[in-house]
Design a protein around this motif. Structure first.
Motif, mmCIF file in Angstrom:
data_model
loop_
_atom_site.group_PDB
_atom_site.id
_atom_site.type_symbol
_atom_site.label_atom_id
_atom_site.label_comp_id
_atom_site.label_asym_id
_atom_site.label_seq_id
_atom_site.Cartn_x
_atom_site.Cartn_y
_atom_site.Cartn_z
ATOM 1 N N TYR A 55 11.196 4.876 15.630
ATOM 2 C CA TYR A 55 10.017 4.344 14.943
ATOM 3 C C TYR A 55 10.201 2.879 14.562
ATOM 4 C CZ TYR A 55 7.719 8.785 15.079
ATOM 5 O OH TYR A 55 7.097 9.922 15.522
ATOM 6 N N GLU A 56 11.420 2.479 14.300
ATOM 7 C CA GLU A 56 11.695 1.064 14.051
ATOM 8 C C GLU A 56 11.395 0.258 15.318
ATOM 9 O OE1 GLU A 56 15.788 -1.077 13.313
ATOM 10 O OE2 GLU A 56 15.204 0.088 11.536
ATOM 11 N N ILE A 104 8.763 7.610 8.139
ATOM 12 C CA ILE A 104 8.326 7.065 9.424
ATOM 13 C C ILE A 104 7.628 5.731 9.214
ATOM 14 C CG2 ILE A 104 6.667 7.390 11.315
ATOM 15 C CD1 ILE A 104 7.354 10.394 11.176
ATOM 16 N N GLN A 105 6.738 5.675 8.237
ATOM 17 C CA GLN A 105 6.019 4.429 7.964
ATOM 18 C C GLN A 105 6.992 3.318 7.559
ATOM 19 O OE1 GLN A 105 3.296 5.974 5.037
ATOM 20 N NE2 GLN A 105 1.605 6.067 6.511
ATOM 21 N N LEU A 106 7.991 3.659 6.764
ATOM 22 C CA LEU A 106 8.986 2.660 6.363
ATOM 23 C C LEU A 106 9.792 2.163 7.567
ATOM 24 C CD1 LEU A 106 10.300 4.079 2.973
ATOM 25 C CD2 LEU A 106 9.112 1.914 3.333
ATOM 26 N N GLU A 112 0.836 -1.212 0.000
ATOM 27 C CA GLU A 112 0.000 0.000 0.000
ATOM 28 C C GLU A 112 0.866 1.255 0.000
ATOM 29 O OE1 GLU A 112 -3.023 2.138 3.102
ATOM 30 O OE2 GLU A 112 -3.198 -0.033 2.867
ATOM 31 N N LEU A 113 1.929 1.232 0.788
ATOM 32 C CA LEU A 113 2.834 2.373 0.849
ATOM 33 C C LEU A 113 3.520 2.597 -0.497
ATOM 34 C CD1 LEU A 113 3.959 4.506 2.802
ATOM 35 C CD2 LEU A 113 5.796 2.901 3.323
ATOM 36 N N GLN A 169 9.918 -1.642 8.777
ATOM 37 C CA GLN A 169 11.209 -2.320 8.905
ATOM 38 C C GLN A 169 11.350 -2.949 10.283
ATOM 39 O OE1 GLN A 169 13.360 -3.033 6.599
ATOM 40 N NE2 GLN A 169 14.831 -3.981 7.963
ATOM 41 N N GLY A 170 10.938 -2.236 11.320
ATOM 42 C CA GLY A 170 10.989 -2.795 12.672
ATOM 43 C C GLY A 170 10.110 -4.025 12.811
ATOM 44 N N LYS A 171 8.919 -3.963 12.226
ATOM 45 C CA LYS A 171 8.015 -5.114 12.259
ATOM 46 C C LYS A 171 8.653 -6.318 11.563
ATOM 47 C CE LYS A 171 3.622 -2.594 12.375
ATOM 48 N NZ LYS A 171 2.365 -2.329 11.626
#
Length: 138
Positions: A114-115, A47-49, A26-27, A53-55
Motif C-alpha cells: 500500500y505504501e 492501509i490509509q496511513l 482528516e484521518l 506514507q508512500g505519497k
C-alpha cells in the motif's frame, strides 16, 4: 536545455503535499471513531496511513531530485526510472498465505504494497503533469 519543467513540477509537488497533509488531518480527526470501533476500521486506517506514507516519501524524493536535476532530459529520465521501479514493485507483490505465527511479516508486506500504491499515485500525477506541460509547449 532550459529548466522549463522544474518550476511547474515543484509547484505541483507542493500542491500534492498539501493534499497529503489534508488527508492525514482528516484521518487523524477520525481517530477517535477508529480506536473505539470495529477491528476492520483499524485495519482500514493502517492501509490509509501506508498509502499516505508512500505519497509523502515520493513527494520528498521528487522535490529533491527536481531541484537537483541539471536539465529537463535528466529530470525526465529520473521520473521514468521511478515509474519503472514502482511498476516492477507492484508486479512483484504476491500475497502469501503463511502459518499463523508469520502474520506479522505478511502484514509488513501488505503495508509495503500500500505504501507503493501511494508512491504510484504521486508518480502518475507527476507523469500526467509532465505530459500536460509538454503538450502546452508544442
Amino acid at each position: 536545455m532550459s529548466q522549463s519543467l522544474q518550476s511547474p513540477l515543484l509547484i505541483h509537488l507542493l500542491d500534492l503535499s498539501d493534499e497529503v497533509k489534508a488527508e492525514l488531518s482528516e484521518l487523524n480527526q477520525q481517530k477517535e471513531n477508529v480506536t473505539k470501533g470495529p477491528d476492520y476500521k483499524l485495519f482500514e486506517r493502517g492501509i490509509q496511513l501506508a498509502v499516505i506514507q508512500g505519497k509523502r516519501q515520493m513527494i520528498h524524493a521528487l522535490e529533491i531530485e527536481v531541484q537537483a536535476a541539471p536539465s529537463d532530459a535528466a529530470l525526465l529520465e529520473t521520473v521514468a526510472a521511478h515509474q519503472e521501479d514502482i511498476a516492477a514493485a507492484v508486479q512483484s507483490f504476491k500475497p502469501q498465505h503463511t502459518a499463523q505465527k508469520d502474520y506479522y511479516h505478511e502484514g509488513l508486506a501488505l503495508a509495503d504494497f500500500y505504501e507503493t500504491q501511494g508512491k504510484a499515485y504521486i508518480i502518475q500525477s507527476i507523469g500526467a503533469k509532465i505530459k500536460a506541460i509538454q503538450s502546452e509547449d508544442r
